[in-house]
Scaffold this active site. Structure first.
Site, PDB file in Angstrom:
ATOM      1  N   LYS A  14     -17.625  11.480  32.589  1.00 24.30           N
ATOM      2  CA  LYS A  14     -16.937  12.539  31.835  1.00 24.30           C
ATOM      3  C   LYS A  14     -17.831  13.765  31.687  1.00 24.30           C
ATOM      4  CE  LYS A  14     -16.482   9.452  28.643  1.00 24.30           C
ATOM      5  NZ  LYS A  14     -16.147   8.629  27.457  1.00 24.30           N
ATOM      6  N   THR A  26     -13.626  17.003  17.847  1.00 20.69           N
ATOM      7  CA  THR A  26     -13.583  16.145  19.042  1.00 20.69           C
ATOM      8  C   THR A  26     -13.941  14.700  18.692  1.00 20.69           C
ATOM      9  OG1 THR A  26     -15.857  16.804  19.511  1.00 20.69           O
ATOM     10  CG2 THR A  26     -14.122  18.011  20.676  1.00 20.69           C
ATOM     11  N   GLY A  47     -13.577  11.072  18.511  1.00 20.55           N
ATOM     12  CA  GLY A  47     -12.701  10.071  19.123  1.00 20.55           C
ATOM     13  C   GLY A  47     -12.118  10.444  20.479  1.00 20.55           C
ATOM     14  N   THR A  48     -12.631  11.521  21.081  1.00 14.92           N
ATOM     15  CA  THR A  48     -12.080  11.930  22.389  1.00 14.92           C
ATOM     16  C   THR A  48     -12.259  10.848  23.453  1.00 14.92           C
ATOM     17  OG1 THR A  48     -14.169  13.094  22.726  1.00 14.92           O
ATOM     18  CG2 THR A  48     -12.264  14.442  22.136  1.00 14.92           C
ATOM     19  N   GLY A  49     -13.456  10.245  23.476  1.00 12.87           N
ATOM     20  CA  GLY A  49     -13.738   9.240  24.514  1.00 12.87           C
ATOM     21  C   GLY A  49     -12.847   8.013  24.361  1.00 12.87           C
ATOM     22  N   CYS A  50     -12.654   7.577  23.108  1.00 11.62           N
ATOM     23  CA  CYS A  50     -11.801   6.408  22.848  1.00 11.62           C
ATOM     24  C   CYS A  50     -10.361   6.704  23.266  1.00 11.62           C
ATOM     25  CB  CYS A  50     -11.811   6.053  21.358  1.00 11.62           C
ATOM     26  SG  CYS A  50     -13.453   5.804  20.680  1.00 11.62           S
TER      27      CYS A  50
HETATM   28  N1  LIG Z   1     -14.142  20.552  24.027  1.00 13.63           N
HETATM   29  C1  LIG Z   1     -13.441  19.930  24.966  1.00 13.63           C
HETATM   30  N2  LIG Z   1     -12.428  20.560  25.607  1.00 13.63           N
HETATM   31  C2  LIG Z   1     -11.692  19.941  26.543  1.00 13.63           C
HETATM   32  N3  LIG Z   1     -11.911  18.676  26.936  1.00 13.63           N
HETATM   33  C3  LIG Z   1     -12.901  17.984  26.348  1.00 13.63           C
HETATM   34  C4  LIG Z   1     -13.722  18.561  25.335  1.00 13.63           C
HETATM   35  N4  LIG Z   1     -14.615  17.629  24.915  1.00 13.63           N
HETATM   36  C5  LIG Z   1     -14.364  16.519  25.634  1.00 13.63           C
HETATM   37  N5  LIG Z   1     -13.350  16.724  26.512  1.00 13.63           N
HETATM   38  C6  LIG Z   1     -12.748  15.753  27.416  1.00 13.63           C
HETATM   39  O1  LIG Z   1     -12.395  14.624  26.620  1.00 13.63           O
HETATM   40  C7  LIG Z   1     -12.557  13.427  27.367  1.00 13.63           C
HETATM   41  C8  LIG Z   1     -13.524  12.514  26.612  1.00 13.63           C
HETATM   42  O2  LIG Z   1     -14.826  12.940  26.942  1.00 13.63           O
HETATM   43  P1  LIG Z   1     -16.114  12.991  26.025  1.00 13.63           P
HETATM   44  O3  LIG Z   1     -17.195  13.469  26.938  1.00 13.63           O
HETATM   45  O4  LIG Z   1     -15.846  13.765  24.791  1.00 13.63           O
HETATM   46  O5  LIG Z   1     -16.269  11.479  25.687  1.00 13.63           O
HETATM   47  P2  LIG Z   1     -17.308  10.775  24.756  1.00 13.63           P
HETATM   48  O6  LIG Z   1     -18.545  11.592  24.619  1.00 13.63           O
HETATM   49  O7  LIG Z   1     -17.447   9.395  25.274  1.00 13.63           O
HETATM   50  O8  LIG Z   1     -16.523  10.770  23.393  1.00 13.63           O
HETATM   51  P3  LIG Z   1     -16.866   9.951  22.066  1.00 13.63           P
HETATM   52  O9  LIG Z   1     -17.931  10.723  21.369  1.00 13.63           O
HETATM   53  O10 LIG Z   1     -15.557   9.937  21.368  1.00 13.63           O
HETATM   54  O11 LIG Z   1     -17.328   8.583  22.499  1.00 13.63           O
HETATM   55  C9  LIG Z   1     -13.049  13.864  28.745  1.00 13.63           C
HETATM   56  O12 LIG Z   1     -11.922  14.033  29.580  1.00 13.63           O
HETATM   57  C10 LIG Z   1     -13.707  15.205  28.473  1.00 13.63           C
HETATM   58  O13 LIG Z   1     -13.767  16.014  29.621  1.00 13.63           O
HETATM   59  C1  LIG Z   2     -15.656   2.502  15.965  1.00 10.83           C
HETATM   60  C2  LIG Z   2     -16.052   3.610  16.873  1.00 10.83           C
HETATM   61  N1  LIG Z   2     -15.943   3.442  18.200  1.00 10.83           N
HETATM   62  C3  LIG Z   2     -16.288   4.436  19.045  1.00 10.83           C
HETATM   63  C4  LIG Z   2     -16.767   5.639  18.562  1.00 10.83           C
HETATM   64  C5  LIG Z   2     -17.188   6.738  19.519  1.00 10.83           C
HETATM   65  O1  LIG Z   2     -16.437   7.855  19.372  1.00 10.83           O
HETATM   66  C6  LIG Z   2     -16.856   5.791  17.150  1.00 10.83           C
HETATM   67  N2  LIG Z   2     -17.305   6.953  16.603  1.00 10.83           N
HETATM   68  N3  LIG Z   2     -16.489   4.765  16.347  1.00 10.83           N
END
Ligand SMILES: Nc1ncnc2c1ncn2[C@@H]1O[C@H](COP(=O)(O)OP(=O)(O)OP(=O)(O)O)[C@@H](O)[C@H]1O
Ligand SMILES: Cc1ncc(CO)c(N)n1
Length: 269
Positions: free
Chosen positions: A175, A208, A210-213
């Protein structure tokens, strides 16, 4: 009526923006029946993580059997797994119940820095779970820890995705959310044969959490419906982008994304 079913194995986020809560909301929004195995309770809100309370191992194992002995999730995702012991038990269940469509979101630290996966559990994730993955979805810092390589350029991201496949995953999405040097939030998918690039403009927002989840849950829901991987990644990207763009403005610091947004936008079209 056939309802596609999906399972999330992850931690609870009391604030509702990440973890199990984000996963179940996303499944529901995409028309998929959601089930959960909870690995840890986190006391968490938009300001950070106030506490992490792992579920005792027997409780995790019993939940896995409750699902596997009775229900048939078509796709499974893992999020916060916390310990090597939990990873070991999850890997056993994945093999025993032939949960072949496994999406691994290798959650390691929360955005504020709290540890969601113990340091010594990373090797267990690599050895035991990664080879069972249909797709693994690390951000850049997670991909660096998994591969042992530093990643700055697009070429290095492609190389890391290829390496994760060599390590046993069937596909990898690296990502680009953390790379603020480009105006696009671009994710690189390596499906074992080819690279695909999935991108939307970066949204300038602090909300942002929870974006990854949400992204990996959307991918899991689409795979549970029987869609192919590229289509699942594309729909998941559209889902998370809408969720970020239409943020809810909830809480005082890093607010959650809007899990309603994707469905609401489609309804008005
Ligand atoms: N500011 C943003 N604008 C648009 N897309 C975004 C933004 N931030 C993250 N994304 C997208 O959101 C999705 C999740 O990516 P992100 O890199 O945020 O995951 P993560 O770091 O694992 O998240 P988390 O912290 O929730 O575990 C990806 O498709 C990423 O490109
Ligand atoms: C419980 C949980 N899972 C995943 C993440 C990562 O976003 C978080 N902040 N909390």
């Amino acid at each position: 009526m056939h309802i596609p079913q999906a399972l999330t194995i992850a931690g609870s986020d009391s604030g509702g923006g990440a973890g199990i809560q984000a996963d179940l909301k996303t499944f529901q929004e995409l028309g998929v029946y959601g089930m959960s195995v909870i690995t840890a309770i986190t006391a968490q809100n938009t300001a950070g993580v106030q506490g992490v309370y792992p579920i005792e191992l027997e409780g995790v194992v019993t939940q896995l059997h409750s699902i596997g002995d009775d229900l048939q999730p078509a796709a499974i995702k893992t999020g916060m797994l916390f310990s090597a012991d939990i990873i070991h038990e999850v890997a056993i269940a994945v093999r025993q119940y032939q949960w072949n469509t496994l999406v691994i979101d290798p959650v390691m630290v929360a955005k504020g820095g709290s540890v969601l996966l113990q340091q010594q559990a990373i090797q267990a994730l690599i050895r035991e779970l990664l080879p069972l993955a249909a797709v693994i979805t690390p951000n850049v810092p997670e991909a660096e820890l998994l591969t042992g390589s530093t990643i700055h350029t697009l070429k290095e991201r492609e190389q890391a995705a290829r390496q994760l496949v060599q390590m046993g995953a069937r596909a990898a999405v690296i990502k680009g959310g953390h790379d603020t040097s480009t105006p696009q939030a671009m994710d690189v998918l390596f499906d074992g044969k080819q690279f695909h690039y999935v991108e939307y403009p970066r949204v300038d927002t602090p909300h942002t959490h929870g974006t990854g989840c949400t992204y990996s849950a959307a991918m899991t829901a689409e795979l549970a419906k029987g869609n192919g991987l590229l289509q699942a990644v594309q729909t998941a990207k559209a889902f998370v982008h809408a969720a970020i763009e239409d943020g809810l403005g909830i809480g005082s610091v890093h607010g959650p994304t809007n899990h309603f947004a994707y469905r609401q936008r489609r309804a008005v079209r």
